[in-house]
Design a protein around this motif. Structure first.
Motif, PDB file in Angstrom:
ATOM      1  N   UNK A   1       0.817  -1.217   0.000  1.00 44.92           N
ATOM      2  CA  UNK A   1       0.000   0.000   0.000  1.00 44.92           C
ATOM      3  C   UNK A   1       0.849   1.265   0.000  1.00 44.92           C
ATOM      4  N   UNK A   2       2.146   1.102   0.172  1.00 42.12           N
ATOM      5  CA  UNK A   2       3.037   2.252   0.318  1.00 42.12           C
ATOM      6  C   UNK A   2       3.764   2.554  -0.993  1.00 42.12           C
ATOM      7  N   UNK A   3       3.534   3.737  -1.585  1.00 45.36           N
ATOM      8  CA  UNK A   3       4.274   4.114  -2.797  1.00 45.36           C
ATOM      9  C   UNK A   3       5.784   4.113  -2.580  1.00 45.36           C
ATOM     10  N   UNK A   4       6.199   4.515  -1.372  1.00 45.66           N
ATOM     11  CA  UNK A   4       7.627   4.541  -1.070  1.00 45.66           C
ATOM     12  C   UNK A   4       8.211   3.145  -1.148  1.00 45.66           C
ATOM     13  N   UNK A   5       7.557   2.181  -0.530  1.00 44.24           N
ATOM     14  CA  UNK A   5       8.100   0.826  -0.537  1.00 44.24           C
ATOM     15  C   UNK A   5       7.970   0.162  -1.901  1.00 44.24           C
ATOM     16  N   UNK A   6       6.933   0.477  -2.624  1.00 46.75           N
ATOM     17  CA  UNK A   6       6.842  -0.076  -3.985  1.00 46.75           C
ATOM     18  C   UNK A   6       8.044   0.377  -4.806  1.00 46.75           C
ATOM     19  N   UNK A   7       8.452   1.617  -4.601  1.00 46.11           N
ATOM     20  CA  UNK A   7       9.614   2.145  -5.318  1.00 46.11           C
ATOM     21  C   UNK A   7      10.909   1.501  -4.815  1.00 46.11           C
ATOM     22  N   UNK A   8      11.052   1.356  -3.495  1.00 47.70           N
ATOM     23  CA  UNK A   8      12.268   0.769  -2.931  1.00 47.70           C
ATOM     24  C   UNK A   8      12.430  -0.689  -3.349  1.00 47.70           C
ATOM     25  N   UNK A   9      11.346  -1.454  -3.340  1.00 47.45           N
ATOM     26  CA  UNK A   9      11.421  -2.850  -3.754  1.00 47.45           C
ATOM     27  C   UNK A   9      11.712  -2.960  -5.247  1.00 47.45           C
ATOM     28  N   UNK A  10      11.150  -2.064  -6.024  1.00 47.86           N
ATOM     29  CA  UNK A  10      11.415  -2.070  -7.458  1.00 47.86           C
ATOM     30  C   UNK A  10      12.889  -1.781  -7.737  1.00 47.86           C
ATOM     31  N   UNK A  11      13.462  -0.820  -7.007  1.00 51.02           N
ATOM     32  CA  UNK A  11      14.878  -0.498  -7.187  1.00 51.02           C
ATOM     33  C   UNK A  11      15.764  -1.680  -6.777  1.00 51.02           C
ATOM     34  N   UNK A  12      15.365  -2.362  -5.703  1.00 51.62           N
ATOM     35  CA  UNK A  12      16.198  -3.430  -5.159  1.00 51.62           C
ATOM     36  C   UNK A  12      16.103  -4.715  -5.961  1.00 51.62           C
ATOM     37  N   UNK A  13      14.901  -5.042  -6.433  1.00 55.19           N
ATOM     38  CA  UNK A  13      14.682  -6.340  -7.062  1.00 55.19           C
ATOM     39  C   UNK A  13      14.287  -6.254  -8.536  1.00 55.19           C
ATOM     40  N   UNK A  14      14.249  -5.039  -9.067  1.00 55.95           N
ATOM     41  CA  UNK A  14      13.876  -4.839 -10.477  1.00 55.95           C
ATOM     42  C   UNK A  14      12.549  -5.504 -10.789  1.00 55.95           C
ATOM     43  N   UNK A  15      11.632  -5.392  -9.835  1.00 57.30           N
ATOM     44  CA  UNK A  15      10.328  -6.037  -9.968  1.00 57.30           C
ATOM     45  C   UNK A  15       9.348  -5.282  -9.091  1.00 57.30           C
ATOM     46  N   UNK A  16       8.148  -5.095  -9.563  1.00 50.35           N
ATOM     47  CA  UNK A  16       7.145  -4.378  -8.779  1.00 50.35           C
ATOM     48  C   UNK A  16       6.500  -5.265  -7.721  1.00 50.35           C
TER      49      UNK A  16
END
Length: 336
Positions: free
Chosen positions: A148-163
């Motif tokens: 639910x968090x836009x911040x974490x969606x972005x952080x996970x995407x940066x870390x794992x190259x996956x949404x």
């Protein structure tokens, strides 16, 4: 992508970390230290994953009511231990059954928790998250909240190259951050590397330490990583049997994991139940308060013969294990 070599300091230990593939880095093993137990092939360090793990470590979103984080019981300036309480505290003022252990040099650990209930760092964070006396949350709901968090969606995407966000990613990211908590730049290390010298008192304390303490608190990690019985009386309220709780074997009764003594100056209170507030109390236990039990470590059968001056000298040496670069490194602090 072209490799970029960046010189950084890890707790004062200068080393070259090779950044490639968008931030993958190599683990810096201090000179003369044993090989880590952690298998980095299965979870290679990655700068974005480390930063994600750092954000999660300090975020109370991991608890059911979002009131406590990992850092609530593992504070950086107290060597990632908890000095305010003998026993760790959870949500709604709940009190757990053991002292919050320091988080340091975890890459060299084979077992985790005071009783060795877990055997892999990637699973360690699940214990406090799911414990009803601590965070009282489940991993599926943690993932739901993170999504639910836009911040974490972005952080996970940066870390794992996956949404996508998964429980395994949460646990591995927390491991990545904790793996960087390497303390290897205390005065002891500088003496070992020929950069400083002990005072006469520190040297006397070191000799006494080697004679009486090094069999369990083995250099350079200052733990042998094993489970030992050190002659503590059983707390009549907690009735904690230690390792026996996990194995069910009588020979493991009252055996607890030997903690590292690095940064011991700041990681009080001491022992699995936080019963001792000072290092003098700890040494008094070993000289005059040993309880004879069937599983007591053989070297403690007659206590440790130390004079008052000996105790002062040993404490002087123990203070050389304080690594202030580690305790105040901004890369381990609350993320901005």
């Amino acid at each position: 992508m072209r490799n970029l070599l960046v010189s950084i300091s890890l707790t004062g230990l200068f080393c070259m970390l090779a950044f490639n593939n968008g931030g993958e880095i190599s683990f810096p093993r201090p000179a003369g230290w044993p090989q880590p137990e952690y298998n980095f092939d299965n979870n290679p360090l990655h700068s974005e994953k480390i930063e994600l793990g750092r954000a999660l470590f300090y975020d109370p979103i991991l608890s059911r009511d979002s009131t406590i984080s990992c850092a609530s019981c593992h504070l950086q300036y107290t060597a990632f231990a908890h000095t305010d309480h003998d026993l760790s505290h959870g949500i709604e003022g709940r009190i757990a059954t053991r002292n919050a252990a320091t988080l340091v040099n975890l890459a060299w650990n084979k077992h985790f928790m005071w009783d060795g209930a877990l055997h892999h760092l990637d699973m360690q964070s699940l214990a406090p998250i799911s414990n009803n006396m601590e965070m009282d949350e489940n991993l599926d709901h943690v993932v739901f909240k993170l999504k639910q968090s836009p911040r974490y969606r972005s952080l996970f995407s940066d870390a794992f190259s996956d949404t996508a966000i998964t429980g395994a990613q949460v646990l591995r990211s927390l491991s990545q951050f904790m793996l960087t908590l390497v303390s290897a730049n205390a005065k002891y290390d500088k003496v070992r590397n020929g950069k400083e010298k002990f005072t006469e008192q520190e040297e006397r304390g070191y000799q006494l330490f080697q004679q009486h303490c090094n069999h369990c608190h083995t250099e350079p990690l200052f733990t042998n990583g094993q489970f030992e019985s050190n002659g503590l009386s059983v707390d009549e309220t907690l009735k904690d049997k230690g390792r026996m709780t996990i194995t069910g074997k009588s020979e493991d009764s009252l055996r607890f994991k030997v903690p590292s003594l690095r940064n011991i100056e700041f990681s009080f209170p001491y022992m699995h139940d936080g019963r001792f507030k000072t290092l003098h109390q700890v040494l008094n236990h070993y000289t005059a308060q040993i309880q004879q039990t069937p599983t007591l470590h053989p070297t403690l059968q007659h206590g440790i013969p130390l004079s008052s001056n000996d105790k002062v000298d040993i404490i002087a040496f123990l203070l050389t294990l304080t690594d202030k670069d580690f305790l105040f490194d901004p890369r381990y602090s609350f993320p901005k």
